[in-house]
Design an enzyme around this catalytic site. Structure first.
Site, PDB file in Angstrom:
ATOM      1  N   GLY A  41       0.958   6.741  -0.999  1.00 35.27           N
ATOM      2  CA  GLY A  41       0.911   7.455  -2.280  1.00 35.27           C
ATOM      3  C   GLY A  41       1.437   8.874  -2.168  1.00 35.27           C
ATOM      4  N   CYS A  42       1.074   9.550  -1.095  1.00 34.76           N
ATOM      5  CA  CYS A  42       1.496  10.943  -0.907  1.00 34.76           C
ATOM      6  C   CYS A  42       2.995  11.037  -0.662  1.00 34.76           C
ATOM      7  CB  CYS A  42       0.711  11.580   0.233  1.00 34.76           C
ATOM      8  SG  CYS A  42      -1.075  11.611  -0.107  1.00 34.76           S
ATOM      9  N   THR A  43       3.540  10.060   0.047  1.00 37.73           N
ATOM     10  CA  THR A  43       4.984  10.036   0.277  1.00 37.73           C
ATOM     11  C   THR A  43       5.725   9.800  -1.031  1.00 37.73           C
ATOM     12  OG1 THR A  43       4.676   9.260   2.549  1.00 37.73           O
ATOM     13  CG2 THR A  43       6.844   8.872   1.546  1.00 37.73           C
TER      14      THR A  43
END
Length: 151
Positions: A41-43
């Protein structure tokens, strides 16, 4: 824990950033908090903000992503995905606490402290104009860009 709301002055910050720089509040800023570099998700979120980096820059807005990851990890994360936004390290969680995004989370029946995915739009006078909490990654960067362009 403080609740940062729209219309209030943005708390100042100064954190180490990728590439040996510093991340501070100076001018219009999108400050987004994410749990951990190089996770799915952060990527996706970092890549989405990077995809819109030129449009944010054209609007005169700096985009800063904040996590507790050490700067070395942020440097690797930025290089791996050719990210175009500033990544700041808040290893001691001081900034995340002041901004009210260091929260109790729960997964598989266990509770722990972590960063709530949240984004803040700060105008050129240092006032918080928009707050997004419990962010869903898909389409979020485009939504933030639209808010920036509407300022």
């Amino acid at each position: 824990m403080p609740e940062i709301t729209e219309g209030q002055p943005a708390p100042a910050f100064d954190m180490p950033a990728d590439g040996g720089g510093r991340a501070t509040l100076s001018g219009p800023t999108v400050l987004y908090f994410y749990p951990k570099a190089d996770t799915p998700g952060c990527t996706s979120e970092a890549k989405d903000f990077s995809e819109h980096a030129d449009a944010f820059a054209a609007a005169g807005v700096t985009v800063i992503g904040v996590s507790k990851d050490p700067v070395k990890k942020l440097d690797r994360f930025k290089a791996k995905y050719d990210l175009k936004v500033t990544l700041a390290s808040d290893e001691e969680a001081g900034v995340t606490e002041v901004w009210g995004v260091w929260v109790e989370k729960s997964m598989y029946g266990k509770t722990y402290m972590g960063i709530e995915r949240a984004t803040f739009l700060i105008d050129g006078t240092g006032v918080v104009r928009r707050v997004w909490r419990k962010v869903s990654v898909k389409g979020h960067a485009a939504e933030v860009l639209a808010a920036v362009q509407a300022l």
